[in-house]
Design an enzyme around this catalytic site. Structure first.
Site, short mmCIF file in Angstrom:
data_model
loop_
_atom_site.label_atom_id
_atom_site.label_comp_id
_atom_site.label_asym_id
_atom_site.label_seq_id
_atom_site.Cartn_x
_atom_site.Cartn_y
_atom_site.Cartn_z
N PRO A 256 34.99 -46.04 13.00
CA PRO A 256 33.70 -46.16 13.67
C PRO A 256 33.38 -47.57 14.15
O PRO A 256 33.69 -48.55 13.48
CB PRO A 256 32.69 -45.72 12.60
CG PRO A 256 33.41 -45.79 11.32
CD PRO A 256 34.86 -45.56 11.62
N ASN A 257 32.79 -47.60 15.32
CA ASN A 257 32.27 -48.81 15.97
C ASN A 257 33.35 -49.71 16.58
O ASN A 257 33.03 -50.69 17.25
CB ASN A 257 31.39 -49.63 15.00
CG ASN A 257 30.22 -48.81 14.49
OD1 ASN A 257 29.48 -48.24 15.29
ND2 ASN A 257 30.06 -48.70 13.19
N ARG B 235 30.16 -55.55 20.48
CA ARG B 235 29.71 -55.58 19.10
C ARG B 235 29.86 -56.98 18.48
O ARG B 235 30.97 -57.51 18.39
CB ARG B 235 30.60 -54.60 18.34
CG ARG B 235 30.43 -54.61 16.88
CD ARG B 235 31.53 -53.81 16.20
NE ARG B 235 31.16 -53.58 14.84
CZ ARG B 235 31.97 -53.08 13.92
NH1 ARG B 235 33.19 -52.72 14.26
NH2 ARG B 235 31.56 -52.90 12.70
N TYR C 132 33.55 -60.40 15.74
CA TYR C 132 34.74 -59.62 16.11
C TYR C 132 35.44 -60.16 17.36
O TYR C 132 36.50 -59.63 17.72
CB TYR C 132 34.35 -58.15 16.32
CG TYR C 132 33.90 -57.49 15.04
CD1 TYR C 132 34.82 -57.13 14.07
CD2 TYR C 132 32.54 -57.26 14.78
CE1 TYR C 132 34.43 -56.56 12.87
CE2 TYR C 132 32.13 -56.68 13.58
CZ TYR C 132 33.08 -56.33 12.64
OH TYR C 132 32.68 -55.77 11.45
N ASN D 121 42.64 -48.74 10.69
CA ASN D 121 41.48 -49.59 10.49
C ASN D 121 40.31 -48.62 10.31
O ASN D 121 39.80 -48.07 11.29
CB ASN D 121 41.23 -50.51 11.68
CG ASN D 121 40.03 -51.42 11.44
OD1 ASN D 121 39.22 -51.16 10.54
ND2 ASN D 121 39.90 -52.46 12.24
N ALA E 286 33.94 -49.23 8.51
CA ALA E 286 33.13 -49.18 7.28
C ALA E 286 33.53 -48.02 6.37
O ALA E 286 33.29 -48.08 5.15
CB ALA E 286 31.65 -49.09 7.64
N HIS F 290 35.20 -48.62 3.02
CA HIS F 290 34.47 -49.12 1.85
C HIS F 290 33.92 -47.98 0.99
O HIS F 290 33.53 -48.22 -0.15
CB HIS F 290 33.31 -50.03 2.29
CG HIS F 290 33.75 -51.13 3.22
ND1 HIS F 290 34.79 -51.97 2.93
CD2 HIS F 290 33.30 -51.49 4.46
CE1 HIS F 290 34.95 -52.82 3.94
NE2 HIS F 290 34.08 -52.55 4.87
N ASP G 212 41.50 -39.39 0.32
CA ASP G 212 42.20 -38.18 -0.11
C ASP G 212 43.05 -37.58 1.02
O ASP G 212 44.10 -37.00 0.75
CB ASP G 212 41.20 -37.13 -0.62
CG ASP G 212 40.67 -37.47 -2.01
OD1 ASP G 212 41.16 -38.45 -2.62
OD2 ASP G 212 39.76 -36.76 -2.47
N GLU H 27 46.72 -50.37 5.73
CA GLU H 27 45.31 -50.63 6.06
C GLU H 27 45.20 -51.93 6.84
O GLU H 27 45.85 -52.93 6.47
CB GLU H 27 44.53 -50.76 4.73
CG GLU H 27 43.08 -51.15 4.89
CD GLU H 27 42.40 -51.44 3.54
OE1 GLU H 27 43.11 -51.70 2.55
OE2 GLU H 27 41.17 -51.42 3.51
N HIS I 88 42.27 -54.60 8.95
CA HIS I 88 40.92 -54.96 9.40
C HIS I 88 41.04 -56.19 10.29
O HIS I 88 41.89 -57.07 10.03
CB HIS I 88 40.00 -55.30 8.23
CG HIS I 88 39.75 -54.15 7.32
ND1 HIS I 88 38.80 -53.18 7.59
CD2 HIS I 88 40.33 -53.79 6.15
CE1 HIS I 88 38.81 -52.29 6.61
NE2 HIS I 88 39.73 -52.63 5.72
N ARG J 277 33.24 -61.70 3.42
CA ARG J 277 32.03 -61.35 4.16
C ARG J 277 31.01 -60.82 3.15
O ARG J 277 30.95 -61.31 2.02
CB ARG J 277 32.37 -60.33 5.26
CG ARG J 277 33.30 -60.91 6.34
CD ARG J 277 33.56 -59.89 7.45
NE ARG J 277 32.33 -59.48 8.11
CZ ARG J 277 32.24 -58.42 8.94
NH1 ARG J 277 33.32 -57.69 9.20
NH2 ARG J 277 31.09 -58.11 9.51
N ARG K 153 31.94 -55.27 1.53
CA ARG K 153 33.20 -55.16 2.30
C ARG K 153 34.43 -55.51 1.46
O ARG K 153 35.55 -55.28 1.87
CB ARG K 153 33.15 -56.07 3.53
CG ARG K 153 32.11 -55.65 4.54
CD ARG K 153 32.20 -56.48 5.80
NE ARG K 153 30.93 -56.51 6.49
CZ ARG K 153 30.50 -55.56 7.32
NH1 ARG K 153 31.25 -54.52 7.61
NH2 ARG K 153 29.31 -55.66 7.90
C1 DQA Z 1 36.31 -53.86 10.02
C2 DQA Z 1 35.58 -54.42 8.79
C3 DQA Z 1 34.58 -53.41 8.26
O1 DQA Z 1 33.89 -53.95 7.15
C4 DQA Z 1 33.58 -53.07 9.34
O2 DQA Z 1 32.68 -52.08 8.86
C5 DQA Z 1 34.20 -52.66 10.61
C6 DQA Z 1 35.33 -53.44 11.09
C7 DQA Z 1 37.24 -54.91 10.62
O3 DQA Z 1 38.13 -54.52 11.38
O4 DQA Z 1 37.10 -56.10 10.33
O5 DQA Z 1 33.73 -51.77 11.29
O6 DQA Z 1 37.10 -52.76 9.63
#
Ligand code: DQA
Length: 142
Positions: free
Chosen positions: A9-10, A17, A22, A74, A77, A80, A87, A98, A100, A107, A111
């Protein structure tokens, strides 16, 4: 190698953003970057983005039937707190890395928690787009 990259997400809002956190590159820039790195390895790469937990879980399940060899995620959020995504990764038995963009250990305290880390072989974070390169390099080395 058949690789699935999942962005949560996002991440589609990159460039808009919180650029101070970022950066100013867009989501399309990220897709182009990943595609280029993967093409150096002649990987068969799919880059998927969804804002919903359901879509991400279903895409992880589909990876099993598509005989994907590695997932790089990635989770945004969701990483977290989504035990359901954790699962799903455990369910398919596909190696998973994983990533990020940001240094999640330095941060906000929430996180620092990753509920998917124990089902991932490795975690790369804090190097913006390069975190994905490190993950792609890793799956070809190990
Ligand atoms: C993120 C870090 C996460 O804490 C955050 O919610 C994101 C982006 C990152 O790529 O740094 O959406 O995954």
């Amino acid at each position: 190698m058949k690789i699935l990259i999942i962005n949560g997400p996002n991440l589609n809002m990159l460039g808009i953003r919180e650029p101070q956190v970022y950066g100013d590159k867009t989501y399309q820039d990220l897709v182009d970057y990943i595609t280029k790195i993967a093409s150096n390895y002649q990987d068969d790469v799919t880059v998927f983005q969804a804002n919903g937990e359901k879509e991400i879980i279903e895409r992880i399940h589909q990876a099993y039937f598509d005989q994907v060899k590695a997932i790089i995620i990635n989770p945004g959020a969701f990483g977290h707190y989504s035990y359901a995504i954790r699962d799903a990764i455990a369910s398919v038995g596909i190696r998973c890395i994983e990533v990020h963009l940001t240094d999640v250990d330095h941060r906000e305290p929430f996180r620092k928690v990753s509920v998917i880390r124990d089902v991932c072989e490795k975690s790369y974070y804090g190097k913006n787009f390069v975190s994905y390169k490190e993950a792609i390099d890793y799956i070809h080395q190990v």
